[in-house]
Design a protein around this motif. Structure first.
Motif, PDB file in Angstrom:
ATOM      1  N   GLY A  12       0.879  -1.236  -0.062  1.00 39.22           N
ATOM      2  CA  GLY A  12      -0.023   0.018  -0.007  1.00 39.22           C
ATOM      3  C   GLY A  12       0.789   1.269  -0.121  1.00 39.22           C
ATOM      4  N   ILE A  13       2.100   1.341   0.151  1.00 37.56           N
ATOM      5  CA  ILE A  13       2.953   2.196   0.363  1.00 37.56           C
ATOM      6  C   ILE A  13       3.816   2.163  -1.017  1.00 37.56           C
ATOM      7  CG2 ILE A  13       4.534   1.141   1.498  1.00 37.56           C
ATOM      8  CD1 ILE A  13       5.902   3.860   2.645  1.00 37.56           C
ATOM      9  N   TRP A  14       3.606   3.317  -2.009  1.00 42.09           N
ATOM     10  CA  TRP A  14       4.334   3.570  -3.227  1.00 42.09           C
ATOM     11  C   TRP A  14       4.538   2.237  -4.097  1.00 42.09           C
ATOM     12  CZ3 TRP A  14       8.621   5.000   1.024  1.00 42.09           C
ATOM     13  CH2 TRP A  14       8.291   6.211   1.304  1.00 42.09           C
ATOM     14  N   GLN A  15       3.391   1.301  -4.010  1.00 40.55           N
ATOM     15  CA  GLN A  15       3.534   0.054  -4.794  1.00 40.55           C
ATOM     16  C   GLN A  15       4.564  -0.687  -4.703  1.00 40.55           C
ATOM     17  OE1 GLN A  15       1.466  -0.095  -8.552  1.00 40.55           O
ATOM     18  NE2 GLN A  15       0.503   2.125  -8.187  1.00 40.55           N
ATOM     19  N   MET A  16       5.343  -0.896  -3.690  1.00 35.54           N
ATOM     20  CA  MET A  16       6.622  -1.472  -3.331  1.00 35.54           C
ATOM     21  C   MET A  16       6.277  -2.941  -3.701  1.00 35.54           C
ATOM     22  SD  MET A  16       9.158  -1.852  -0.237  1.00 35.54           S
ATOM     23  CE  MET A  16       8.851  -3.794  -0.250  1.00 35.54           C
ATOM     24  N   THR A  17       7.189  -3.612  -4.503  1.00 34.30           N
ATOM     25  CA  THR A  17       6.985  -5.098  -4.764  1.00 34.30           C
ATOM     26  C   THR A  17       8.050  -5.806  -3.817  1.00 34.30           C
ATOM     27  OG1 THR A  17       9.094  -4.802  -6.244  1.00 34.30           O
ATOM     28  CG2 THR A  17       6.730  -4.549  -7.419  1.00 34.30           C
ATOM     29  N   SER A  18       6.992  -7.049  -3.291  1.00 31.25           N
ATOM     30  CA  SER A  18       7.637  -8.018  -2.675  1.00 31.25           C
ATOM     31  C   SER A  18       7.317  -9.310  -3.527  1.00 31.25           C
ATOM     32  CB  SER A  18       7.085  -8.261  -1.307  1.00 31.25           C
ATOM     33  OG  SER A  18       7.259  -7.224  -0.546  1.00 31.25           O
ATOM     34  N   THR A  19       8.549 -10.143  -3.703  1.00 28.60           N
ATOM     35  CA  THR A  19       8.296 -11.269  -4.576  1.00 28.60           C
ATOM     36  C   THR A  19       8.741 -12.531  -3.935  1.00 28.60           C
ATOM     37  OG1 THR A  19       9.013  -9.762  -6.437  1.00 28.60           O
ATOM     38  CG2 THR A  19       9.029 -12.325  -6.993  1.00 28.60           C
ATOM     39  N   VAL A  20       7.885 -13.446  -4.227  1.00 28.27           N
ATOM     40  CA  VAL A  20       8.234 -14.982  -3.425  1.00 28.27           C
ATOM     41  C   VAL A  20       8.418 -15.550  -4.965  1.00 28.27           C
ATOM     42  CG1 VAL A  20       7.274 -17.029  -2.478  1.00 28.27           C
ATOM     43  CG2 VAL A  20       6.785 -14.592  -1.641  1.00 28.27           C
ATOM     44  N   ILE A  21       9.516 -16.058  -4.941  1.00 25.92           N
ATOM     45  CA  ILE A  21       9.999 -17.450  -5.895  1.00 25.92           C
ATOM     46  C   ILE A  21      10.138 -18.760  -5.338  1.00 25.92           C
ATOM     47  CG2 ILE A  21      11.765 -17.830  -7.560  1.00 25.92           C
ATOM     48  CD1 ILE A  21      12.647 -14.952  -7.743  1.00 25.92           C
ATOM     49  N   ARG A  22       9.253 -19.756  -6.075  1.00 24.66           N
ATOM     50  CA  ARG A  22       9.307 -21.104  -5.496  1.00 24.66           C
ATOM     51  C   ARG A  22       9.765 -21.817  -6.539  1.00 24.66           C
ATOM     52  NH1 ARG A  22       3.932 -24.824  -3.912  1.00 24.66           N
ATOM     53  NH2 ARG A  22       5.214 -26.563  -3.243  1.00 24.66           N
ATOM     54  N   SER A  23      10.616 -22.770  -6.012  1.00 23.96           N
ATOM     55  CA  SER A  23      11.291 -23.830  -7.007  1.00 23.96           C
ATOM     56  C   SER A  23      11.296 -25.256  -6.232  1.00 23.96           C
ATOM     57  CB  SER A  23      12.708 -23.629  -7.257  1.00 23.96           C
ATOM     58  OG  SER A  23      13.277 -24.443  -8.154  1.00 23.96           O
ATOM     59  N   GLY A  24      10.121 -26.055  -6.501  1.00 21.33           N
ATOM     60  CA  GLY A  24      10.052 -27.272  -5.661  1.00 21.33           C
ATOM     61  C   GLY A  24       9.815 -26.952  -4.335  1.00 21.33           C
ATOM     62  N   GLY A  25      10.394 -27.382  -3.227  1.00 25.00           N
ATOM     63  CA  GLY A  25      10.089 -27.215  -1.960  1.00 25.00           C
ATOM     64  C   GLY A  25      10.796 -25.908  -1.380  1.00 25.00           C
ATOM     65  N   SER A  26      11.492 -25.221  -2.398  1.00 24.93           N
ATOM     66  CA  SER A  26      12.488 -24.077  -1.881  1.00 24.93           C
ATOM     67  C   SER A  26      11.816 -22.662  -2.243  1.00 24.93           C
ATOM     68  CB  SER A  26      13.838 -24.196  -2.344  1.00 24.93           C
ATOM     69  OG  SER A  26      14.298 -25.551  -1.784  1.00 24.93           O
ATOM     70  N   CYS A  27      11.900 -21.830  -1.382  1.00 20.40           N
ATOM     71  CA  CYS A  27      11.406 -20.456  -1.801  1.00 20.40           C
ATOM     72  C   CYS A  27      12.434 -19.402  -1.498  1.00 20.40           C
ATOM     73  CB  CYS A  27      10.103 -19.999  -0.783  1.00 20.40           C
ATOM     74  SG  CYS A  27       8.732 -21.151  -1.190  1.00 20.40           S
ATOM     75  N   LEU A  28      12.367 -18.366  -2.170  1.00 18.22           N
ATOM     76  CA  LEU A  28      13.203 -17.028  -2.015  1.00 18.22           C
ATOM     77  C   LEU A  28      12.260 -16.037  -2.061  1.00 18.22           C
ATOM     78  CD1 LEU A  28      16.059 -15.469  -2.345  1.00 18.22           C
ATOM     79  CD2 LEU A  28      15.575 -15.569  -4.887  1.00 18.22           C
ATOM     80  N   VAL A  29      12.395 -15.127  -0.938  1.00 22.81           N
ATOM     81  CA  VAL A  29      11.856 -13.890  -0.814  1.00 22.81           C
ATOM     82  C   VAL A  29      12.802 -12.630  -1.040  1.00 22.81           C
ATOM     83  CG1 VAL A  29      10.189 -12.305   0.626  1.00 22.81           C
ATOM     84  CG2 VAL A  29      10.353 -15.022   0.827  1.00 22.81           C
ATOM     85  N   VAL A  30      12.064 -11.715  -2.018  1.00 24.00           N
ATOM     86  CA  VAL A  30      12.888 -10.667  -2.540  1.00 24.00           C
ATOM     87  C   VAL A  30      12.218  -9.291  -1.911  1.00 24.00           C
ATOM     88  CG1 VAL A  30      13.818  -9.126  -4.185  1.00 24.00           C
ATOM     89  CG2 VAL A  30      13.743 -11.859  -4.440  1.00 24.00           C
ATOM     90  N   ASP A  31      12.977  -8.370  -1.041  1.00 21.92           N
ATOM     91  CA  ASP A  31      12.695  -7.354  -0.519  1.00 21.92           C
ATOM     92  C   ASP A  31      11.240  -7.307   0.240  1.00 21.92           C
ATOM     93  OD1 ASP A  31      14.879  -6.207  -1.789  1.00 21.92           O
ATOM     94  OD2 ASP A  31      13.569  -5.067  -3.217  1.00 21.92           O
TER      95      ASP A  31
END
Length: 267
Positions: A12-31
């Motif tokens: 809700g602030i500045w349309q800042m993006t948070s991203t979840v990348i999933r590969s199999g059972g592993s996840c990466l979260v960006v910002d």
């Protein structure tokens, strides 16, 4: 090519993006950001049979880093520039958490984990890689907006931090670095990238991202030309590449002109 699933959420602030990348059972979260309720929703995207193995900070600006506490104990990857600042308690690291605390205080935001840097930050050099599960992540140092800027590539996705945003003009820390970064990002996008995720605003196609990149290069070239002629009046009148109707954006333009060495009297 690893099979991945990518989810992008806008704050809700500045349309800042948070991203979840999933590969199999592993996840990466960006910002991960920004408000605690949004962070709880972000954590809810992680399936029960998956695990967050890493967080990435694209750069040190407070809105992109202060949400890491929703994933306690998870290692955080950042540029080696940011890691050095955190270890040395230098201005870059101190200023980010100070601004986060000031913003939260102004809007009565309660942040249970406080305003410290994560204990496990792992610095990545330009061209360095790390992996989550079977997915290789490649990192690129991209100064210009911030000295510690870092983009990452995950298969045909490129996450670029605060560049190529459809919501705002460039926010310049160093104009020459910013211009070099845009040129580099355009080259990377041309090497098989299909989707670009900016730090603010919706995910872009490669062509949309290239169009914004071209606009921003023209905009920065116009500022540089005015600086070479020492013509602040002409610089003030440069049309913005977008977001001209956004409150405060013209002020950011004047800041950009000052970063180029121009003396702007109305700034």
């Amino acid at each position: 090519m690893a099979e991945i699933q990518v989810d992008v959420r806008l704050s809700g602030i500045w349309q800042m993006t948070s991203t979840v990348i999933r590969s199999g059972g592993s996840c990466l979260v960006v910002d991960p950001g920004y408000f605690p309720r949004e962070l709880a929703d972000l954590a809810g995207l992680i399936p029960k049979d998956a695990k967050v193995e890493a967080v990435v900070f694209t750069h040190s600006h407070w809105d992109h880093v202060v949400g890491h506490g929703i994933f306690p104990g998870v290692p955080v990857y950042a540029s080696s520039v940011l890691l050095r600042s955190v270890r040395e308690a230098a201005a870059l690291a101190i200023e980010a958490m100070k601004k986060a605390q000031e913003y939260d205080s102004q809007w009565y935001v309660e942040r249970p984990w406080g305003y410290g840097w994560p204990a496990d930050i792992r610095g990545i050099d330009d061209g360095g890689c790390f992996n989550i599960g079977d997915l290789d992540i490649e990192a690129f140092h991209i100064p210009g907006h911030a000295p510690d800027g870092m983009a990452i590539r995950a298969e045909n996705y490129l996450l670029v931090g605060d560049y190529l945003s459809p919501c705002e003009i460039p926010f310049v820390d160093n104009l020459a670095d910013y211009r070099r970064t845009l040129q580099r990002l355009m080259t990377i996008i041309g090497s098989g990238i299909e989707n670009v995720i900016p730090g603010h605003g919706p995910m872009l196609s490669s062509e949309e991202a290239r169009r914004i990149g071209r606009e921003d290069l023209c905009y920065l070239d116009a500022i540089s030309s005015c600086a070479e002629r020492n013509d602040p009046s002409a610089a003030e009148a440069i049309p913005l590449p977008r977001a001209d109707n956004v409150v405060g954006m013209r002020g950011h333009h004047l800041d950009n002109c000052q970063k180029a060495g121009l003396v702007i009297r109305s700034a």
